[in-house]
Design a protein around this motif. Sequence first.
Motif, mmCIF file in Angstrom:
data_model
loop_
_atom_site.group_PDB
_atom_site.id
_atom_site.type_symbol
_atom_site.label_atom_id
_atom_site.label_comp_id
_atom_site.label_asym_id
_atom_site.label_seq_id
_atom_site.Cartn_x
_atom_site.Cartn_y
_atom_site.Cartn_z
ATOM 1 N N ALA A 29 0.858 -1.192 0.000
ATOM 2 C CA ALA A 29 0.000 0.000 0.000
ATOM 3 C C ALA A 29 0.888 1.233 0.000
ATOM 4 N N ASP A 30 0.456 2.264 -0.714
ATOM 5 C CA ASP A 30 1.210 3.514 -0.712
ATOM 6 C C ASP A 30 1.250 4.103 0.687
ATOM 7 N N ALA A 31 2.404 4.654 1.054
ATOM 8 C CA ALA A 31 2.571 5.324 2.349
ATOM 9 C C ALA A 31 2.256 6.804 2.137
ATOM 10 N N LEU A 32 1.018 7.168 2.383
ATOM 11 C CA LEU A 32 0.572 8.547 2.186
ATOM 12 C C LEU A 32 0.534 9.276 3.518
ATOM 13 N N PRO A 33 0.854 10.576 3.539
ATOM 14 C CA PRO A 33 0.833 11.312 4.808
ATOM 15 C C PRO A 33 -0.540 11.323 5.473
ATOM 16 N N GLU A 34 -1.616 11.287 4.680
ATOM 17 C CA GLU A 34 -2.964 11.306 5.249
ATOM 18 C C GLU A 34 -3.239 10.100 6.153
ATOM 19 N N LEU A 35 -2.529 9.004 5.909
ATOM 20 C CA LEU A 35 -2.757 7.780 6.677
ATOM 21 C C LEU A 35 -2.358 7.930 8.142
ATOM 22 N N ALA A 36 -1.523 8.915 8.441
ATOM 23 C CA ALA A 36 -1.064 9.147 9.822
ATOM 24 C C ALA A 36 -1.949 10.148 10.566
ATOM 25 N N GLU A 37 -2.852 10.825 9.838
ATOM 26 C CA GLU A 37 -3.719 11.832 10.461
ATOM 27 C C GLU A 37 -4.921 11.161 11.123
ATOM 28 N N PRO A 38 -5.382 11.702 12.255
ATOM 29 C CA PRO A 38 -6.576 11.131 12.888
ATOM 30 C C PRO A 38 -7.788 11.219 11.962
ATOM 31 N N ALA A 39 -8.559 10.141 11.911
ATOM 32 C CA ALA A 39 -9.753 10.112 11.062
ATOM 33 C C ALA A 39 -10.706 9.050 11.579
ATOM 34 N N ALA A 40 -11.971 9.222 11.230
ATOM 35 C CA ALA A 40 -13.015 8.260 11.575
ATOM 36 C C ALA A 40 -13.470 7.558 10.303
ATOM 37 N N THR A 41 -13.576 6.240 10.375
ATOM 38 C CA THR A 41 -13.959 5.458 9.204
ATOM 39 C C THR A 41 -14.944 4.351 9.588
ATOM 40 N N PHE A 42 -15.620 3.845 8.575
ATOM 41 C CA PHE A 42 -16.388 2.610 8.685
ATOM 42 C C PHE A 42 -15.867 1.685 7.602
ATOM 43 N N VAL A 43 -15.789 0.405 7.918
ATOM 44 C CA VAL A 43 -15.447 -0.611 6.933
ATOM 45 C C VAL A 43 -16.662 -1.525 6.801
ATOM 46 N N THR A 44 -17.129 -1.648 5.557
ATOM 47 C CA THR A 44 -18.292 -2.469 5.248
ATOM 48 C C THR A 44 -17.841 -3.631 4.373
ATOM 49 N N LEU A 45 -18.268 -4.818 4.742
ATOM 50 C CA LEU A 45 -17.965 -6.018 3.959
ATOM 51 C C LEU A 45 -19.260 -6.519 3.340
ATOM 52 N N THR A 46 -19.191 -6.895 2.064
ATOM 53 C CA THR A 46 -20.355 -7.450 1.386
ATOM 54 C C THR A 46 -19.960 -8.712 0.631
ATOM 55 N N GLN A 47 -20.969 -9.549 0.399
ATOM 56 C CA GLN A 47 -20.818 -10.731 -0.444
ATOM 57 C C GLN A 47 -22.020 -10.758 -1.370
ATOM 58 N N GLN A 48 -21.757 -10.710 -2.650
ATOM 59 C CA GLN A 48 -22.817 -10.670 -3.672
ATOM 60 C C GLN A 48 -23.819 -9.558 -3.369
ATOM 61 N N GLY A 49 -23.317 -8.418 -2.947
ATOM 62 C CA GLY A 49 -24.145 -7.253 -2.680
ATOM 63 C C GLY A 49 -24.868 -7.263 -1.348
ATOM 64 N N GLN A 50 -24.710 -8.336 -0.561
ATOM 65 C CA GLN A 50 -25.378 -8.447 0.744
ATOM 66 C C GLN A 50 -24.391 -8.119 1.869
ATOM 67 N N LEU A 51 -24.865 -7.396 2.866
ATOM 68 C CA LEU A 51 -24.036 -7.028 3.997
ATOM 69 C C LEU A 51 -23.460 -8.262 4.679
ATOM 70 N N ARG A 52 -22.163 -8.208 5.001
ATOM 71 C CA ARG A 52 -21.482 -9.317 5.693
ATOM 72 C C ARG A 52 -20.784 -8.840 6.966
ATOM 73 N N GLY A 53 -20.759 -7.522 7.160
ATOM 74 C CA GLY A 53 -20.159 -6.945 8.361
ATOM 75 C C GLY A 53 -19.950 -5.462 8.147
ATOM 76 N N CYS A 54 -20.116 -4.694 9.214
ATOM 77 C CA CYS A 54 -19.891 -3.250 9.119
ATOM 78 C C CYS A 54 -19.617 -2.719 10.518
ATOM 79 N N ILE A 55 -18.432 -2.170 10.697
ATOM 80 C CA ILE A 55 -18.018 -1.611 11.979
ATOM 81 C C ILE A 55 -17.242 -0.328 11.686
ATOM 82 N N GLY A 56 -17.382 0.637 12.574
ATOM 83 C CA GLY A 56 -16.650 1.873 12.352
ATOM 84 C C GLY A 56 -16.529 2.735 13.576
ATOM 85 N N SER A 57 -15.957 3.891 13.340
ATOM 86 C CA SER A 57 -15.724 4.913 14.356
ATOM 87 C C SER A 57 -16.454 6.172 13.936
ATOM 88 N N LEU A 58 -17.119 6.806 14.868
ATOM 89 C CA LEU A 58 -17.822 8.056 14.566
ATOM 90 C C LEU A 58 -16.951 9.281 14.836
#
Length: 182
Positions: A29-58
């Motif tokens: 993966a590229d080492a970008l400066p933005e990757l070190a900055e604080p941020a909130a994300t959600f990661v969503t996993l799908t299989q054939q368009g159906q939800l398989r998991g979703c967890i994140g930070s607000l």
Amino acid sequence: MTTDPLGSALLVTARNAIGERFGLPRQVADALPELAEPAATFVTLTQQGQLRGCIGSLEAYRPLATDVAENAVAAAFRDHRFAPLGQDEFPRTRVEVSLLTPAEPFPVLSEADALARLRPGIDGLIFSYGRRRATFLPQVWESLPEPRQFLAQLKLKAGLPGDFWHNQVVLARYGVRKWKET
């Protein structure tokens, strides 16, 4: 994959974090400066368009790369709605990363006011009442396009009746930049 360097780096980071649990080799993966900055994300996993998991930070409280990696692992193995992801499922699982803008208070006078001012397809929404709290990413509008339905389902997610409303309900909204594996 995406041509956006940040999106590509985030998708690779998420896939690497899950794959590491299965002993799979890491992708570069590229080492970008933005990757070190604080941020909130959600990661969503799908299989054939159906939800398989979703967890994140607000809220942004750790570096972007760490937040994505931790949320990816949590979505794969600790989303209480699903059994932990099996290694045999991993190749057919698609990863989506949502980078959240800071949540802004969304004061409303009533439920009708909230429904009139919500922006379908744009607003992610945080619903809070007492100790109950739930959120829907803007992507949820794709399956719940009507504001009344969107808000009712969000209340159900918070453990409240779909028709619940109280003057102590607190709303906040946010936007996302998102990237998804194809």
